[in-house]
Design an enzyme around this catalytic site. Structure first.
Site, short mmCIF file in Angstrom:
data_model
loop_
_atom_site.label_atom_id
_atom_site.label_comp_id
_atom_site.label_asym_id
_atom_site.label_seq_id
_atom_site.Cartn_x
_atom_site.Cartn_y
_atom_site.Cartn_z
N ASP A 20 0.83 -1.20 0.00
CA ASP A 20 0.00 0.00 0.00
C ASP A 20 0.87 1.26 0.00
OD1 ASP A 20 -2.27 1.52 0.07
OD2 ASP A 20 -2.73 1.15 2.17
N GLY A 21 0.37 2.30 -0.64
CA GLY A 21 1.03 3.60 -0.56
C GLY A 21 1.67 4.11 -1.84
N ASN A 22 1.40 3.44 -2.96
CA ASN A 22 1.97 3.92 -4.23
C ASN A 22 1.47 5.33 -4.56
OD1 ASN A 22 3.03 1.38 -4.48
ND2 ASN A 22 1.60 0.68 -6.03
N ASN A 68 -10.58 -3.13 -6.33
CA ASN A 68 -9.81 -2.13 -7.08
C ASN A 68 -10.47 -1.72 -8.40
OD1 ASN A 68 -6.49 -3.29 -6.03
ND2 ASN A 68 -7.74 -1.61 -5.24
N ARG A 185 -5.36 -2.25 8.59
CA ARG A 185 -6.54 -3.07 8.28
C ARG A 185 -6.15 -4.11 7.24
NH1 ARG A 185 -7.68 2.11 6.39
NH2 ARG A 185 -7.33 2.25 4.15
#
Ligand code: FPP
Length: 231
Positions: A20-22, A68, A185
């Site tokens: 996560d976090g791109n 997504n 999460r």
């Protein structure tokens, strides 16, 4: 049974990562989200390269969730195109590095050309010694429902019967689940498999995650005490 000796966890066999976090990585630099995803692929590539000889048997990566699809059409296209490019460019390296590719999720309903590329990659990496499992069009609740249906068709729904039909049935039990970017999460990832997994949430944004960080996580895991509900 008497008291179990408390022990440390030892070597991890199966690690899964929610990458996560791109988007935030790109935003911080004033770059489009697509660049964040490209750099995310770079981080995947470096990690996969580092696996050969690391002793880890399986690394499972959450690349595209069933949720997504709600992202913009452009972003979904970017992610699918990155997937195409990644398979094309890295398949020879996978084979050379003894990677055995595995795909979990409802990947057969992706675009036909991607399905074809994945089938080819699965066939060509069959002999690999360590598994890289990529979750594509994956949702854990959907996976559990699919498995429960199959178990019910066979007669009985028990833990063992259901487990046998999970996409991960042939993988080692999950030891450690890592999520990057500071979110705490599971986002519909490996819910069943996480029953006794250790969890690690790190603030690093995915494009900045390095093989050394994975090694650090593996070293920390080895020192943890696991009781699986016992004392
Ligand atoms: C989360 O970042 C990341 C994803 C939704 C996709 C993960 C995909 C990759 C790392 C690249 C594709 C992988 C392969 C194996 C080719 P985000 O966009 O949710 O970041 P944000 O929360 O900061 O917006």
């Amino acid at each position: 049974m008497g008291e179990q000796p408390s022990d440390t966890a030892g070597r991890a066999h199966h690690v899964a990562i929610i990458m996560d976090g791109n988007g935030r990585w790109a935003k911080k630099r004033g770059l489009p989200r697509s660049v964040g995803h490209q750099r995310g692929v770079e981080a995947v590539r470096k990690l996969v390269r580092s696996l050969n000889g690391s002793g880890l048997e399986c690394l499972t990566l959450y690349a595209f969730s069933s949720e997504n699809w709600k992202r913009s059409e452009d972003e979904v296209d970017d992610l699918m195109n990155l997937m195409r490019k990644f398979i094309k460019s890295d398949l020879p390296e996978f084979i050379a590095n003894n990677v055995k590719l595995k795909i979990i999720g409802d990947w057969q309903s992706l675009a036909p050309d991607i399905v074809e590329m994945l089938e080819d990659a699965l066939a060509k990496t069959r002999e690999g010694t360590h598994t890289v499992a990529v979750a594509l069009n994956y949702g854990s609740q959907q996976e559990i429902v699919r498995a429960a249906r199959k178990a019910a068709n066979e007669g009985e729904i028990t833990v063992e019967a259901l487990q046998k039909h999970l996409d991960t049935a042939d993988l080692p039990p999950l030891d450690l689940l890592i999520r990057t970017s500071g979110e705490i999460r599971l986002s519909n990832f490996l819910l069943w498999q996480s029953a006794y997994a250790e969890m690690l949430f790190v603030d690093t944004l995915w494009p900045d995650f390095t093989p050394a960080m994975l090694q650090q996580a593996l070293d920390d895991f080895a020192r943890r005490e696991r009781r699986f509900g016992g004392r």
